[in-house]
Design a protein around this motif. Structure first.
Motif, PDB file in Angstrom:
ATOM      1  N   GLN A   1      29.821 -86.737  42.093  1.00  0.00           N
ATOM      2  CA  GLN A   1      29.954 -88.171  42.302  1.00  0.00           C
ATOM      3  C   GLN A   1      31.355 -88.613  41.927  1.00  0.00           C
ATOM      4  O   GLN A   1      31.768 -88.507  40.777  1.00  0.00           O
ATOM      5  CB  GLN A   1      28.939 -88.980  41.514  1.00  0.00           C
ATOM      6  CG  GLN A   1      29.090 -90.463  41.844  1.00  0.00           C
ATOM      7  CD  GLN A   1      27.860 -91.270  41.556  1.00  0.00           C
ATOM      8  OE1 GLN A   1      26.959 -90.843  40.861  1.00  0.00           O
ATOM      9  NE2 GLN A   1      27.825 -92.471  42.105  1.00  0.00           N
ATOM     10  N   SER A   2      32.071 -89.086  42.919  1.00  0.00           N
ATOM     11  CA  SER A   2      33.382 -89.669  42.715  1.00  0.00           C
ATOM     12  C   SER A   2      33.235 -91.177  42.557  1.00  0.00           C
ATOM     13  O   SER A   2      32.291 -91.769  43.086  1.00  0.00           O
ATOM     14  CB  SER A   2      34.291 -89.364  43.912  1.00  0.00           C
ATOM     15  OG  SER A   2      34.471 -87.975  44.052  1.00  0.00           O
TER      16      SER A   2
ATOM     17  N   MET B   1      33.283 -94.929  43.078  1.00  0.00           N
ATOM     18  CA  MET B   1      33.141 -95.789  44.257  1.00  0.00           C
ATOM     19  C   MET B   1      32.599 -95.060  45.482  1.00  0.00           C
ATOM     20  O   MET B   1      32.789 -95.496  46.603  1.00  0.00           O
ATOM     21  CB  MET B   1      34.466 -96.464  44.605  1.00  0.00           C
ATOM     22  CG  MET B   1      34.969 -97.386  43.525  1.00  0.00           C
ATOM     23  SD  MET B   1      36.450 -98.302  43.957  1.00  0.00           S
ATOM     24  CE  MET B   1      37.658 -97.001  44.148  1.00  0.00           C
ATOM     25  N   SER B   2      31.930 -93.940  45.292  1.00  0.00           N
ATOM     26  CA  SER B   2      31.340 -93.214  46.410  1.00  0.00           C
ATOM     27  C   SER B   2      29.889 -92.881  46.086  1.00  0.00           C
ATOM     28  O   SER B   2      29.522 -92.759  44.920  1.00  0.00           O
ATOM     29  CB  SER B   2      32.093 -91.908  46.666  1.00  0.00           C
ATOM     30  OG  SER B   2      33.420 -92.156  47.028  1.00  0.00           O
ATOM     31  N   GLU B   3      29.129 -92.710  47.116  1.00  0.00           N
ATOM     32  CA  GLU B   3      27.742 -92.271  46.923  1.00  0.00           C
ATOM     33  C   GLU B   3      27.745 -90.825  46.436  1.00  0.00           C
ATOM     34  O   GLU B   3      28.625 -90.050  46.808  1.00  0.00           O
ATOM     35  CB  GLU B   3      26.974 -92.371  48.248  1.00  0.00           C
ATOM     36  CG  GLU B   3      26.726 -93.798  48.689  1.00  0.00           C
ATOM     37  CD  GLU B   3      25.831 -94.565  47.724  1.00  0.00           C
ATOM     38  OE1 GLU B   3      24.801 -94.015  47.289  1.00  0.00           O
ATOM     39  OE2 GLU B   3      26.185 -95.717  47.398  1.00  0.00           O
TER      40      GLU B   3
ATOM     41  N   VAL C   1      27.081 -86.913  46.178  1.00  0.00           N
ATOM     42  CA  VAL C   1      26.869 -85.801  47.101  1.00  0.00           C
ATOM     43  C   VAL C   1      25.891 -84.874  46.379  1.00  0.00           C
ATOM     44  O   VAL C   1      26.202 -84.379  45.300  1.00  0.00           O
ATOM     45  CB  VAL C   1      28.201 -85.085  47.400  1.00  0.00           C
ATOM     46  CG1 VAL C   1      27.967 -83.843  48.230  1.00  0.00           C
ATOM     47  CG2 VAL C   1      29.179 -86.035  48.085  1.00  0.00           C
TER      48      VAL C   1
ATOM     49  N   ARG D   1      31.441 -81.765  52.175  1.00  0.00           N
ATOM     50  CA  ARG D   1      32.497 -82.589  51.573  1.00  0.00           C
ATOM     51  C   ARG D   1      33.785 -81.774  51.435  1.00  0.00           C
ATOM     52  O   ARG D   1      34.877 -82.279  51.690  1.00  0.00           O
ATOM     53  CB  ARG D   1      32.038 -83.128  50.219  1.00  0.00           C
ATOM     54  CG  ARG D   1      33.081 -83.911  49.439  1.00  0.00           C
ATOM     55  CD  ARG D   1      33.556 -85.211  50.108  1.00  0.00           C
ATOM     56  NE  ARG D   1      32.525 -86.161  50.355  1.00  0.00           N
ATOM     57  CZ  ARG D   1      32.144 -87.122  49.526  1.00  0.00           C
ATOM     58  NH1 ARG D   1      32.736 -87.258  48.365  1.00  0.00           N
ATOM     59  NH2 ARG D   1      31.192 -87.952  49.862  1.00  0.00           N
TER      60      ARG D   1
ATOM     61  N   TYR E   1      36.582 -89.623  37.955  1.00  0.00           N
ATOM     62  CA  TYR E   1      37.109 -90.968  37.746  1.00  0.00           C
ATOM     63  C   TYR E   1      38.602 -90.965  38.086  1.00  0.00           C
ATOM     64  O   TYR E   1      39.372 -90.220  37.481  1.00  0.00           O
ATOM     65  CB  TYR E   1      36.887 -91.417  36.300  1.00  0.00           C
ATOM     66  CG  TYR E   1      35.427 -91.493  35.955  1.00  0.00           C
ATOM     67  CD1 TYR E   1      34.724 -92.680  36.163  1.00  0.00           C
ATOM     68  CD2 TYR E   1      34.740 -90.395  35.456  1.00  0.00           C
ATOM     69  CE1 TYR E   1      33.364 -92.760  35.865  1.00  0.00           C
ATOM     70  CE2 TYR E   1      33.390 -90.464  35.157  1.00  0.00           C
ATOM     71  CZ  TYR E   1      32.716 -91.645  35.363  1.00  0.00           C
ATOM     72  OH  TYR E   1      31.368 -91.717  35.070  1.00  0.00           O
TER      73      TYR E   1
ATOM     74  N   ARG F   1      41.127 -94.926  43.514  1.00  0.00           N
ATOM     75  CA  ARG F   1      40.971 -94.588  44.929  1.00  0.00           C
ATOM     76  C   ARG F   1      42.186 -95.005  45.760  1.00  0.00           C
ATOM     77  O   ARG F   1      42.602 -94.279  46.664  1.00  0.00           O
ATOM     78  CB  ARG F   1      39.703 -95.238  45.475  1.00  0.00           C
ATOM     79  CG  ARG F   1      39.336 -94.761  46.864  1.00  0.00           C
ATOM     80  CD  ARG F   1      37.917 -95.204  47.217  1.00  0.00           C
ATOM     81  NE  ARG F   1      37.471 -94.544  48.430  1.00  0.00           N
ATOM     82  CZ  ARG F   1      37.586 -95.085  49.642  1.00  0.00           C
ATOM     83  NH1 ARG F   1      38.125 -96.273  49.789  1.00  0.00           N
ATOM     84  NH2 ARG F   1      37.153 -94.429  50.694  1.00  0.00           N
TER      85      ARG F   1
END
Length: 133
Positions: A36-37, A39-41, A43, A52, A113, A116
């Motif tokens: 999980q990055s 601001m992203s859903e 994976v 990805r 974290y 972006r």
């Protein structure tokens, strides 16, 4: 696993990323792992993780993950690093903090974290004006 063993797994997955050895990166990610990055859903699962990786590697000419600090807090591996990369003729450097859980020699959870907008600028992508105001 000992703390040293967990750190060794994380060091290996990051070194494999720098070497663009995507098969090794994938092999070190648990079959039901979560990436999980910010601001992203999330994976979820190795197959989605492999997809990805394919997207991230597209246009990637060079990457080096420079580890500034690595250690264990609360049983998880914390990594402060700078991702230094060239993609599609653009150069970028992004400070990142990763928090990784490791079990049975594989990464089971990988939280990232970073800023972006800095990442996108480094990739030569102009962030949407919707976020400018």
């Amino acid at each position: 696993m000992t703390d040293d063993e967990k750190i060794a797994v994380v060091q290996e997955i990051l070194d494999s990323w720098s070497a663009q050895d995507w098969a090794r990166v994938e092999a070190l990610f648990a079959p039901d792992g979560v990436l999980q990055s910010v601001m992203s859903e999330p994976v979820v699962g190795r197959a989605a993780f492999a997809e990805r990786l394919t997207v991230l590697a597209r246009g990637l000419e060079r990457i080096k993950l420079h580890i500034k600090a690595i250690g264990i807090i609360g049983g998880r591996v914390w990594v402060e690093r700078v991702d230094d990369f060239d993609t599609n003729g653009h150069h970028g450097e992004v400070p990142v903090v990763g928090i990784l859980s490791v079990e049975n020699g594989m990464v089971t959870q990988w939280l990232e974290y970073y800023d972006r907008a800095t990442l996108l600028r480094g990739m030569g992508v102009v962030p949407s004006q919707d976020f400018a105001h």
